[in-house]
Structure formats: C-alpha cells, structure tokens
Write a protein that holds these residues in place. Structure first.
Motif, short mmCIF file in Angstrom:
data_model
loop_
_atom_site.label_atom_id
_atom_site.label_comp_id
_atom_site.label_asym_id
_atom_site.label_seq_id
_atom_site.Cartn_x
_atom_site.Cartn_y
_atom_site.Cartn_z
N GLY A 152 15.27 20.14 7.00
CA GLY A 152 13.98 19.93 6.37
C GLY A 152 12.94 19.35 7.30
O GLY A 152 13.26 18.73 8.32
N SER A 153 11.69 19.53 6.94
CA SER A 153 10.59 19.09 7.80
C SER A 153 10.58 17.57 7.98
O SER A 153 10.27 17.07 9.08
CB SER A 153 9.26 19.55 7.22
N ASP A 154 10.93 16.81 6.93
CA ASP A 154 10.92 15.36 7.08
C ASP A 154 12.04 14.88 8.00
O ASP A 154 11.89 13.90 8.74
CB ASP A 154 10.99 14.65 5.73
N THR A 155 13.19 15.60 7.99
CA THR A 155 14.27 15.26 8.92
C THR A 155 13.88 15.60 10.34
O THR A 155 14.17 14.84 11.28
CB THR A 155 15.56 15.99 8.53
N LEU A 156 13.19 16.71 10.54
CA LEU A 156 12.73 17.09 11.88
C LEU A 156 11.71 16.07 12.39
O LEU A 156 11.71 15.72 13.58
CB LEU A 156 12.12 18.49 11.86
N ILE A 157 10.86 15.57 11.52
CA ILE A 157 9.90 14.53 11.92
C ILE A 157 10.64 13.26 12.32
O ILE A 157 10.32 12.61 13.33
CB ILE A 157 8.90 14.24 10.78
N ALA A 158 11.66 12.89 11.54
CA ALA A 158 12.46 11.70 11.87
C ALA A 158 13.18 11.88 13.20
O ALA A 158 13.27 10.95 14.01
CB ALA A 158 13.47 11.42 10.76
N LEU A 159 13.69 13.09 13.46
CA LEU A 159 14.32 13.39 14.75
C LEU A 159 13.34 13.24 15.89
O LEU A 159 13.66 12.67 16.94
CB LEU A 159 14.89 14.81 14.74
N SER A 160 12.14 13.74 15.69
CA SER A 160 11.12 13.64 16.73
C SER A 160 10.80 12.18 17.04
O SER A 160 10.69 11.78 18.21
CB SER A 160 9.86 14.38 16.28
#
Length: 267
Positions: A152-160
């Motif tokens: 998900g996009s929020d997980t990708l943001i957290a990864l970033s």
C-alpha cells in the motif's frame, strides 16, 4: 548538497512490480540506481557466478520500468543478486552508495527462509562491504501474486521515511536488516523482533522429465515451530505489523566457543 545514492536490486528480476514500487518510493529523496537480474533468481542465497562471464546492460528508456520510474537509472544483469551488487559497486555507480535495498520480494523471507533468499544474499553482500543494507519482502500466501496484493501507498511512504533515517544514522557495523511486510491495507507500524524458528518439509513433488529420467520440482510446506511466541517475525506479520529482524554477517556462535573448547580439551 547532493542527494544520497541508493542502490536497489532483487531476486525477482528488474521487471518485477515490487522493485519498481520500491524504486519509485525512494526516488523522491535519493539518486537511485537499479541493478537487478534479467529474470527470476529466487533461492540463490549468496551465490556468485564463477564459471561463465556475467553481462550487464542499461534498460532502454521505452521499457516499462524506465517509463514508470524515469528518474531512476535501470540496469539488467545476467548473474545473481550478489553479482548485481558486486558489478554495481565496481562498474556502474558513480560513488559509494549510502544505502543498499533489496526487494520488494514477491513472497516473504521470514524465519529460516532468509538463508535461501537471493534477496537477503544481496543484503549480506552489501553489509560485508560496510554499506547499510536492507532486504524488504512481502508476505504472500501460496498462489498469491504481488500484482493482486501490492504494498500500500502508506506502507511505501513509511518505507521511504525509514530509508531516509537509515541514510542519516546508518546501521551498526556488520548488521543488516530483514524486513517483511504483511498484506495489509493500512500501515500499522514496525516491530523489531527476532527470527522465528521454523522448518521446511515435504519439499519435493514429482515432475515430468523430457528424457524419462526421475525428476522433481522444489516446493515445500513451512511450519512455524513456535506459533505461540510473541517476539518473532511471524508473530508480527500475523498481527499486521511490518517485522524488522536485525541480521549479522558474523556466523560465529560466540556463546558456544567455551563449550567447544572444553570438548576439544578432552580429546
């Protein structure tokens, strides 16, 4: 001030959806080079190519990966994930990377699966080169595809954000990270934990060989040997959290040295 440099590889190949999502997620704050196999290399662990030459080629601008992430520099390699890292460091990158990422793998690398994983093999290679290195994998059930359960996009943001923090602070010497993501619609947070004890069994099924020889496909059933534990990577995944297991490249069983010495002294 120049952007940090991130090297990304995987064991699913540069065409895989997971690596394209990861490259897009970190390209907002970093200069990104992807050097990945030209096809699937799952299960290669730390393998290197010693018997044949290894080729490397830039990915043309019209390819899907380049179109999706035009600001990323893409290369494909005929070798293993570890070959990709070695070649990138010596032949492609303009300078030493600030971070090495491997993934997002299509399938988890939790518990003992980390030992077999080409994703984690590349991470160990980066760690041995004293580069902060992180493997990222998505927990999928057998038969599920990344395309049907994308991160998900929020997980990708957290990864970033996590990657930005690691660029600034680094990781302890000889330590790398094995991150596994649940197939969750929302990001619930990180859980730093230990590797679960597990076992693979029933690992072969019969296959048809074109010349009539006995042949088998590798498959297998994984068993979590401590399903009641609350501090393992699988317990975190079951609860919907992203697990982070610190790994180290020193394979010495330090706690066993004295005992082994006592055994040797009696010989």
């Amino acid at each position: 001030m120049s952007k940090p440099l991130i090297l990304i590889t995987n064991d699913d190949g540069y065409q895989a959806s997971g690596i394209q999502a990861l490259a897009s997620a970190v390209a907002s704050f970093a200069e990104v080079y992807v050097v990945a196999p030209d096809g699937p290399r799952s299960g290669t662990a730390c393998a290197i190519t010693c018997t044949t030459p290894v080729s490397i080629s830039p990915i043309p601008p019209q390819s899907q990966a380049s179109v999706l992430c035009p600001q990323v520099k893409w290369y494909s390699c005929s070798g293993t994930p570890v070959d990709c890292v070695k070649l990138a460091l010596e032949q492609i990158l303009p300078r030493r990377p600030d971070l090495l990422l491997s993934g997002i793998n299509h399938g988890d690398n939790a518990s003992i699966s980390a030992h077999y994983s080409g994703t984690i093999g590349a991470v160990f290679e980066g760690c041995m080169k004293e580069i902060p290195s992180v493997g990222i994998s998505l927990y999928l059930q057998r038969g599920q595809r990344y395309e049907d359960f994308p991160v998900g996009s929020d997980t990708l943001i957290a990864l970033s954000r996590l990657c930005q923090r690691m660029v600034k602070e680094g990781l302890p010497k000889d330590v790398c990270l094995n991150i596994n993501l649940p197939t969750a619609h929302i990001f619930r947070g990180w859980q730093v934990c230990r590797q679960a004890r597990g076992l693979w069994s029933a690992e072969w099924v019969s296959a048809t060989h074109p010349f009539g020889q006995q042949a088998f496909w590798l498959t297998g059933t994984f068993t979590d040997l401590e399903p009641e534990a609350l501090d393992t990577d699988f317990s975190a995944l079951r609860a919907g959290y992203c697990s982070i297991v610190p790994l180290h490249v020193d394979l010495t069983a330090h706690e066993a040295i004295d005992k082994i010495q006592r055994i040797i002294d009696k010989v």
